[in-house]
Design a protein around this motif. Structure first.
Motif, PDB file in Angstrom:
ATOM      1  N   ILE A 139       0.768  -1.006   0.050  1.00  0.00           N
ATOM      2  CA  ILE A 139       0.046   0.029  -0.115  1.00  0.00           C
ATOM      3  C   ILE A 139       0.738   1.439   0.117  1.00  0.00           C
ATOM      4  CG2 ILE A 139      -1.429   1.295   1.272  1.00  0.00           C
ATOM      5  CD1 ILE A 139      -2.936  -1.444   2.289  1.00  0.00           C
ATOM      6  N   MET A 140       1.906   1.301   0.947  1.00  0.00           N
ATOM      7  CA  MET A 140       2.908   2.397   0.640  1.00  0.00           C
ATOM      8  C   MET A 140       3.434   2.746  -0.613  1.00  0.00           C
ATOM      9  SD  MET A 140       3.562   4.395   3.113  1.00  0.00           S
ATOM     10  CE  MET A 140       5.047   4.828   2.749  1.00  0.00           C
ATOM     11  N   ALA A 141       3.940   1.524  -1.228  1.00  0.00           N
ATOM     12  CA  ALA A 141       4.215   1.677  -2.710  1.00  0.00           C
ATOM     13  C   ALA A 141       3.326   2.340  -3.672  1.00  0.00           C
ATOM     14  CB  ALA A 141       4.780   0.336  -3.240  1.00  0.00           C
ATOM     15  N   VAL A 142       2.139   1.945  -3.467  1.00  0.00           N
ATOM     16  CA  VAL A 142       1.319   2.676  -4.299  1.00  0.00           C
ATOM     17  C   VAL A 142       0.991   3.967  -4.026  1.00  0.00           C
ATOM     18  CG1 VAL A 142      -1.472   2.690  -4.640  1.00  0.00           C
ATOM     19  CG2 VAL A 142      -0.204   0.567  -4.583  1.00  0.00           C
ATOM     20  N   TYR A 143       1.266   4.395  -2.748  1.00  0.00           N
ATOM     21  CA  TYR A 143       1.051   6.004  -2.307  1.00  0.00           C
ATOM     22  C   TYR A 143       2.084   6.675  -2.872  1.00  0.00           C
ATOM     23  CZ  TYR A 143      -2.849   4.854   0.926  1.00  0.00           C
ATOM     24  OH  TYR A 143      -4.265   4.449   1.363  1.00  0.00           O
ATOM     25  N   LEU A 189      -3.324   5.953   6.981  1.00  0.00           N
ATOM     26  CA  LEU A 189      -2.060   6.050   6.220  1.00  0.00           C
ATOM     27  C   LEU A 189      -2.106   7.029   5.131  1.00  0.00           C
ATOM     28  CD1 LEU A 189       1.012   5.216   6.369  1.00  0.00           C
ATOM     29  CD2 LEU A 189       0.654   3.626   4.743  1.00  0.00           C
ATOM     30  N   SER A 190      -3.422   7.207   4.536  1.00  0.00           N
ATOM     31  CA  SER A 190      -3.504   8.109   3.508  1.00  0.00           C
ATOM     32  C   SER A 190      -3.395   9.394   3.901  1.00  0.00           C
ATOM     33  CB  SER A 190      -4.748   7.784   2.405  1.00  0.00           C
ATOM     34  OG  SER A 190      -5.841   8.180   3.228  1.00  0.00           O
ATOM     35  N   HIS A 191      -3.584   9.781   5.004  1.00  0.00           N
ATOM     36  CA  HIS A 191      -3.778  11.161   5.548  1.00  0.00           C
ATOM     37  C   HIS A 191      -2.215  11.716   5.454  1.00  0.00           C
ATOM     38  CE1 HIS A 191      -7.929  11.782   6.849  1.00  0.00           C
ATOM     39  NE2 HIS A 191      -7.839  10.730   7.376  1.00  0.00           N
ATOM     40  N   MET A 192      -1.462  10.905   5.681  1.00  0.00           N
ATOM     41  CA  MET A 192       0.252  11.258   5.626  1.00  0.00           C
ATOM     42  C   MET A 192       0.438  11.792   4.611  1.00  0.00           C
ATOM     43  SD  MET A 192       0.682  10.205   8.770  1.00  0.00           S
ATOM     44  CE  MET A 192      -0.514   9.262   9.722  1.00  0.00           C
ATOM     45  N   GLY A 204     -11.003   0.111  23.838  1.00  0.00           N
ATOM     46  CA  GLY A 204     -12.487   0.551  23.766  1.00  0.00           C
ATOM     47  C   GLY A 204     -13.143   0.821  22.762  1.00  0.00           C
ATOM     48  N   SER A 205     -14.191   1.760  22.783  1.00  0.00           N
ATOM     49  CA  SER A 205     -14.575   2.204  21.376  1.00  0.00           C
ATOM     50  C   SER A 205     -14.009   3.220  20.811  1.00  0.00           C
ATOM     51  CB  SER A 205     -16.123   2.635  22.113  1.00  0.00           C
ATOM     52  OG  SER A 205     -16.273   3.691  22.734  1.00  0.00           O
ATOM     53  N   LEU A 206     -12.942   3.759  21.190  1.00  0.00           N
ATOM     54  CA  LEU A 206     -12.169   4.870  20.614  1.00  0.00           C
ATOM     55  C   LEU A 206     -11.930   4.407  19.147  1.00  0.00           C
ATOM     56  CD1 LEU A 206      -9.849   5.922  23.533  1.00  0.00           C
ATOM     57  CD2 LEU A 206     -11.891   6.964  22.904  1.00  0.00           C
ATOM     58  N   GLY A 207     -11.936   5.142  18.196  1.00  0.00           N
ATOM     59  CA  GLY A 207     -11.704   4.966  16.780  1.00  0.00           C
ATOM     60  C   GLY A 207     -10.199   5.208  16.512  1.00  0.00           C
ATOM     61  N   ALA A 208     -10.060   5.177  15.205  1.00  0.00           N
ATOM     62  CA  ALA A 208      -8.535   5.388  14.529  1.00  0.00           C
ATOM     63  C   ALA A 208      -8.488   6.939  14.359  1.00  0.00           C
ATOM     64  CB  ALA A 208      -8.676   4.648  13.267  1.00  0.00           C
ATOM     65  N   MET A 209      -7.321   7.526  14.326  1.00  0.00           N
ATOM     66  CA  MET A 209      -6.945   8.804  14.123  1.00  0.00           C
ATOM     67  C   MET A 209      -5.568   8.964  13.595  1.00  0.00           C
ATOM     68  SD  MET A 209      -7.515  12.054  14.479  1.00  0.00           S
ATOM     69  CE  MET A 209      -6.399  13.462  14.045  1.00  0.00           C
ATOM     70  N   GLU A 210      -5.648   9.864  12.713  1.00  0.00           N
ATOM     71  CA  GLU A 210      -4.244  10.117  11.839  1.00  0.00           C
ATOM     72  C   GLU A 210      -3.107  10.638  12.172  1.00  0.00           C
ATOM     73  OE1 GLU A 210      -7.143  13.163  10.222  1.00  0.00           O
ATOM     74  OE2 GLU A 210      -7.338  11.234  11.089  1.00  0.00           O
ATOM     75  N   HIS A 211      -2.915  10.650  13.416  1.00  0.00           N
ATOM     76  CA  HIS A 211      -1.860  11.487  14.265  1.00  0.00           C
ATOM     77  C   HIS A 211      -0.457  11.189  13.207  1.00  0.00           C
ATOM     78  CE1 HIS A 211      -4.323  10.566  18.013  1.00  0.00           C
ATOM     79  NE2 HIS A 211      -4.311  12.133  17.325  1.00  0.00           N
ATOM     80  N   ALA A 212       0.192  12.131  12.969  1.00  0.00           N
ATOM     81  CA  ALA A 212       1.351  11.772  11.978  1.00  0.00           C
ATOM     82  C   ALA A 212       2.227  11.005  12.553  1.00  0.00           C
ATOM     83  CB  ALA A 212       1.894  13.498  11.991  1.00  0.00           C
ATOM     84  N   TRP A 232      -8.516  -1.906   4.657  1.00  0.00           N
ATOM     85  CA  TRP A 232      -8.938  -0.645   4.210  1.00  0.00           C
ATOM     86  C   TRP A 232      -8.728   0.388   5.239  1.00  0.00           C
ATOM     87  CZ3 TRP A 232     -12.443   1.995   7.008  1.00  0.00           C
ATOM     88  CH2 TRP A 232     -13.328   1.147   8.160  1.00  0.00           C
ATOM     89  N   TRP A 233      -8.956  -0.090   6.571  1.00  0.00           N
ATOM     90  CA  TRP A 233      -8.909   0.915   7.779  1.00  0.00           C
ATOM     91  C   TRP A 233      -7.560   1.579   7.777  1.00  0.00           C
ATOM     92  CZ3 TRP A 233     -10.958  -0.944  13.159  1.00  0.00           C
ATOM     93  CH2 TRP A 233     -11.525  -0.015  13.848  1.00  0.00           C
ATOM     94  N   TYR A 234      -6.758   0.943   8.127  1.00  0.00           N
ATOM     95  CA  TYR A 234      -5.184   1.282   8.339  1.00  0.00           C
ATOM     96  C   TYR A 234      -4.635   2.050   7.183  1.00  0.00           C
ATOM     97  CZ  TYR A 234      -2.799  -2.840   6.439  1.00  0.00           C
ATOM     98  OH  TYR A 234      -2.359  -4.151   5.700  1.00  0.00           O
ATOM     99  N   ALA A 235      -5.235   1.576   5.871  1.00  0.00           N
ATOM    100  CA  ALA A 235      -4.723   2.301   4.592  1.00  0.00           C
ATOM    101  C   ALA A 235      -5.365   3.704   4.361  1.00  0.00           C
ATOM    102  CB  ALA A 235      -5.159   1.439   3.380  1.00  0.00           C
ATOM    103  N   HIS A 236      -6.588   3.723   5.002  1.00  0.00           N
ATOM    104  CA  HIS A 236      -7.357   5.101   5.144  1.00  0.00           C
ATOM    105  C   HIS A 236      -6.419   5.998   6.008  1.00  0.00           C
ATOM    106  CE1 HIS A 236     -10.149   8.226   5.721  1.00  0.00           C
ATOM    107  NE2 HIS A 236     -10.038   8.209   6.736  1.00  0.00           N
TER     108      HIS A 236
END
Length: 327
Positions: free
Chosen positions: A269-273, A324-327, A292-300, A318-322
């Motif tokens: 996925i990194m190679a595609v990006y 990562l796409s924020h970076m 818990g119920s805390l969601g994913a967040m794109e902290h740099a 798809w979740w961790y790819a999304h």
């Protein structure tokens, strides 16, 4: 063909996300007339965030933050920062204690002993403590769950959505970008993770240690992070277009055996990006488990990734790819 489908899927996903973010930014602009934009007059150059006590039992934090600021205007007579909920214990300007400050809701206004002109620099240190802010939506802010403590930098109920103010005094908007030194003190049975690179772990000699993380790239306040808890580290690296990028997975000890299967396609996925958008721009690729119920967040360089996503298979890639796409 797989790479083509992946690229098309991610492009559509990002376009939809951009449309949603555009609406949020439009709402923020509508509120600009009634919101003080502190970065209009000040530029935060560096934050030194020191959380010296993180109490998961009483759900409190204690510490101080050093802020180096540069004036953007002439005759600047006060410093305006934001800090939600937490009690301000003392304020220093250029190492001198001052009582000449106002705490007004989420605002911290510090009157300067001498006005600044454009380009002038001033250093402040603010000590504070208390139970940190959590967004009314229950998602963003600074959270405690069992033995874990962490921030989530975006609050969906906040305008603008930045919630750096939940755990340190700052210029909390999307316009201002700074470098960060984050110092997190925890007991030796825990780990403390932030963005950037880990530069040092200092043993304090009382069964506590301070973890120092340093960024090499400027960030707005919502993208810097702090996470503490019982973690194991799984390390890897990615051979990027420009350089080899370290990868860190901080997960629950029981999840270490699931890391390889969960992130089996991360490097592809990194190679595609990189092939489509250019070299990866940050110091490392990082994922840290959240409870818990805390969601994913794109902290740099330090994505908050829920424990439920560490499955040992690629079902949630798809979740961790999304994120990562924020970076």
């Amino acid at each position: 063909m797989i790479k083509t489908y992946l690229f098309l899927f991610l492009t559509i996903f990002l376009l939809l996300n951009t449309k949603s973010n555009a609406f949020a930014q439009s709402s923020a602009k509508e509120n600009r007339a009634t919101t003080l934009i502190y970065s209009d007059s000040l530029d935060a150059v560096n934050y030194g965030i020191h959380l010296t006590a993180i109490d998961v039992t009483n759900k409190t934090i204690k510490g101080y933050t050093d802020v180096k600021l540069v004036s953007k205007v002439n005759v600047l007579e006060e410093i305006k920062l934001e800090l939600a909920v937490l009690t301000v214990d003392s304020v220093f300007v250029e190492n001198t204690l001052t009582q000449d400050f106002i705490r007004n809701s989420d605002k911290l206004i510090i009157n300067l002993p001498q006005a600044l002109n454009e380009g002038d620099t001033v250093n402040t240190r603010i000590f504070y403590h208390g139970q940190p802010f959590v967004d009314p939506t229950g998602w963003g802010g600074f959270h405690f769950s069992g033995s874990y403590a962490l921030n989530l930098g975006v609050g969906f109920g906040a305008i603008p959505h930045n919630l750096g103010k939940a755990w340190f005094p700052c210029i909390d908007d999307f316009h201002d970008r700074a470098l960060y030194d984050v110092y997190l003190t925890v007991s030796n049975d825990k780990k403390a993770i932030s963005g950037g690179l880990l530069t040092e772990i200092t043993d304090l000699g009382n069964n506590y240690s301070t973890w120092h993380w340093k960024t090499e790239y400027t960030l707005p306040t919502y993208l810097i992070s702090a996470t503490t808890g019982t973690y194991s580290l799984v390390s890897d690296s990615y051979a990027g277009l420009q350089e080899t990028v370290p990868i860190t997975y901080y997960c629950r000890p029981a999840d270490t055996i699931r890391v390889a299967g969960t992130f089996s396609n991360l490097k592809s996925i990194m190679a595609v990006y990189e092939n489509h958008f250019g070299p990866y721009p940050f110091e490392r690729i990082g994922y840290t488990g959240t409870p818990g119920s805390l969601g994913a967040m794109e902290h740099a360089a330090n994505v908050s990734y829920p424990f439920s996503g560490w499955t040992g298979n690629s079902d949630n890639e798809w979740w961790y790819a999304h994120e990562l796409s924020h970076m």
